[in-house]
Design a protein around this motif. Sequence first.
Motif, PDB file in Angstrom:
ATOM      1  N   LEU A 162       0.860  -1.257   0.108  1.00 48.83           N
ATOM      2  CA  LEU A 162       0.041   0.096  -0.025  1.00 48.83           C
ATOM      3  C   LEU A 162       0.712   1.125   0.022  1.00 48.83           C
ATOM      4  O   LEU A 162       0.469   2.350  -0.065  1.00 48.83           O
ATOM      5  N   GLY A 163       2.094   1.145  -0.027  1.00 50.79           N
ATOM      6  CA  GLY A 163       2.980   2.468   0.007  1.00 50.79           C
ATOM      7  C   GLY A 163       2.861   3.120   1.023  1.00 50.79           C
ATOM      8  O   GLY A 163       3.248   4.415   0.987  1.00 50.79           O
ATOM      9  N   VAL A 164       2.753   2.573   2.432  1.00 48.95           N
ATOM     10  CA  VAL A 164       2.566   3.416   3.490  1.00 48.95           C
ATOM     11  C   VAL A 164       3.957   4.031   3.681  1.00 48.95           C
ATOM     12  O   VAL A 164       5.075   3.652   3.772  1.00 48.95           O
ATOM     13  N   SER A 165       3.895   5.503   4.036  1.00 52.23           N
ATOM     14  CA  SER A 165       4.913   6.341   4.148  1.00 52.23           C
ATOM     15  C   SER A 165       4.668   7.432   5.160  1.00 52.23           C
ATOM     16  O   SER A 165       3.625   7.576   5.648  1.00 52.23           O
ATOM     17  N   GLY A 166       5.701   8.237   5.363  1.00 47.40           N
ATOM     18  CA  GLY A 166       5.585   9.448   6.219  1.00 47.40           C
ATOM     19  C   GLY A 166       4.340  10.502   5.778  1.00 47.40           C
ATOM     20  O   GLY A 166       4.069  11.290   6.527  1.00 47.40           O
ATOM     21  N   ALA A 167       3.951  10.013   4.655  1.00 53.26           N
ATOM     22  CA  ALA A 167       3.076  11.024   3.947  1.00 53.26           C
ATOM     23  C   ALA A 167       1.559  10.735   4.503  1.00 53.26           C
ATOM     24  O   ALA A 167       0.537  11.399   4.053  1.00 53.26           O
ATOM     25  N   HIS A 168       1.384   9.447   5.181  1.00 54.99           N
ATOM     26  CA  HIS A 168       0.236   8.877   5.386  1.00 54.99           C
ATOM     27  C   HIS A 168       0.015   8.804   6.729  1.00 54.99           C
ATOM     28  O   HIS A 168       0.389   8.757   7.555  1.00 54.99           O
ATOM     29  N   SER A 169      -1.521   9.027   7.066  1.00 56.44           N
ATOM     30  CA  SER A 169      -2.367   8.516   8.283  1.00 56.44           C
ATOM     31  C   SER A 169      -2.754   7.165   8.176  1.00 56.44           C
ATOM     32  O   SER A 169      -3.202   6.631   7.079  1.00 56.44           O
ATOM     33  N   VAL A 170      -2.352   6.055   9.280  1.00 61.49           N
ATOM     34  CA  VAL A 170      -2.897   4.943   8.993  1.00 61.49           C
ATOM     35  C   VAL A 170      -3.818   4.511  10.193  1.00 61.49           C
ATOM     36  O   VAL A 170      -2.971   4.764  11.466  1.00 61.49           O
ATOM     37  N   ALA A 171      -4.823   3.824  10.012  1.00 54.28           N
ATOM     38  CA  ALA A 171      -5.534   3.588  11.209  1.00 54.28           C
ATOM     39  C   ALA A 171      -5.557   2.065  11.326  1.00 54.28           C
ATOM     40  O   ALA A 171      -5.620   1.453  10.331  1.00 54.28           O
ATOM     41  N   ILE A 172      -5.184   1.411  12.615  1.00 62.27           N
ATOM     42  CA  ILE A 172      -5.165   0.007  12.739  1.00 62.27           C
ATOM     43  C   ILE A 172      -6.400  -0.390  13.631  1.00 62.27           C
ATOM     44  O   ILE A 172      -6.598   0.107  14.969  1.00 62.27           O
ATOM     45  N   PHE A 173      -7.240  -1.157  13.153  1.00 62.35           N
ATOM     46  CA  PHE A 173      -8.279  -1.921  13.915  1.00 62.35           C
ATOM     47  C   PHE A 173      -7.772  -3.031  14.735  1.00 62.35           C
ATOM     48  O   PHE A 173      -7.436  -4.043  13.937  1.00 62.35           O
ATOM     49  N   GLY A 174      -7.976  -3.237  15.668  1.00 64.76           N
ATOM     50  CA  GLY A 174      -7.798  -4.594  16.532  1.00 64.76           C
ATOM     51  C   GLY A 174      -6.388  -4.700  16.788  1.00 64.76           C
ATOM     52  O   GLY A 174      -5.552  -4.838  16.005  1.00 64.76           O
ATOM     53  N   LEU A 175      -6.103  -4.648  18.234  1.00 70.50           N
ATOM     54  CA  LEU A 175      -4.596  -4.393  18.645  1.00 70.50           C
ATOM     55  C   LEU A 175      -4.326  -5.752  19.583  1.00 70.50           C
ATOM     56  O   LEU A 175      -3.648  -5.598  20.335  1.00 70.50           O
ATOM     57  N   GLY A 176      -4.556  -6.842  18.960  1.00 70.32           N
ATOM     58  CA  GLY A 176      -4.060  -8.083  19.262  1.00 70.32           C
ATOM     59  C   GLY A 176      -2.598  -7.988  18.847  1.00 70.32           C
ATOM     60  O   GLY A 176      -2.160  -7.058  18.391  1.00 70.32           O
TER      61      GLY A 176
END
Length: 343
Positions: A162-176
């Motif tokens: 997905l090309g995640v980088s410093g330009a992005h906001s990322v939501a993570i659902f489920g913190l197992g």
Amino acid sequence: MKCVLLPGNKDVVLAERPTPEPGPGEVLVRTRASAICRSDMSIYYGNPLVGAARSGSELVIPGHEPAGEVAAVGDGVTAVRPGDRVAVYLAFGCGYCEYCLSGERVLCPRRQIMGFDVDGGDAEYVLVRQEYCLPLPDGLSYEAGAVMTDMIGTQFRAQQRLGVSGAHSVAIFGLGPMGGAGVMVARARGARVIAVDVLEPRLRLAAELGADATVDSSREDSVARLLELTGGEGVDVAIDCSGNPAAQNAALDAARRRGAVAFVGESRSTTFNPSDQLLRKVLTLIGAWYFPLWQWPAIARFVVERRVPVDKLVTHRFPLEQAAEAFRLFDQRVTEKAVFVWG
Ligand SMILES: [Zn+2]
Ligand SMILES: [Zn+2]
């Protein structure tokens, strides 16, 4: 050798099996750490997610996240030597199909998954072909090696796609453990990370692992809060690690237009509205599972060079003799990653 067996009725049996002998091309690994995974719970409850673990007459030894020391090698083994420290890749492919040749052996139509189809790492020794031994860098513990395959590897692969980088906001659902790994990987890739869960201790851990913000979806509408945190636009990337239909829907709804969503958490069915949630937003939705063999050196370098604190995912350690308690506590979500260790 001592091993654990899961008959599928929430029983945990300690058993004795002959120590395997490495044949040509095979490596006998003395297990030093073997992590319990949420997917093991499908065997524990007698409903395996993959493989045919219960179809044979003899139960398969579970455990698909081991790391250890090479104890012995068979004829023709040149990649590793006794004493080498390795983690183990979980899918054994045919070696010749287009997926195997691309390194993505989990996609091989004839693949066998360690711990489901063939004996895995919840034992004193595990037998693997040499190409599935993943060198563990000096300075990383066996426990780190165990959680760097399925957890970190899957997240690294998904976020790289997905090309995640410093330009992005990322939501993570489920913190197992998988979500915790997602937080660490996104953080190390430079992204702004927002962690979403219903359990307060998991949100606290996410903050320790580097989340910039946390959202308790048992107390507030996670989508509304994520929109608020992103100026009304939504997050660039949302990753569901829970497999929970409500969270999967929230991930789709919280992603911005032209954003991306990854489904990582195992789940068997969900309902969503493709026109509104996917098409009208020109969203990218990917499924993610594990990583190709060729990516391991990059994953190992990433963990070392970005000092990703993978050991922090491990909250509980057990000797194999306490397997029943380990599986029970993991099942009750008392633990993040629970790992069998040998002294
Ligand atoms: Zn796993
Ligand atoms: Zn293949």
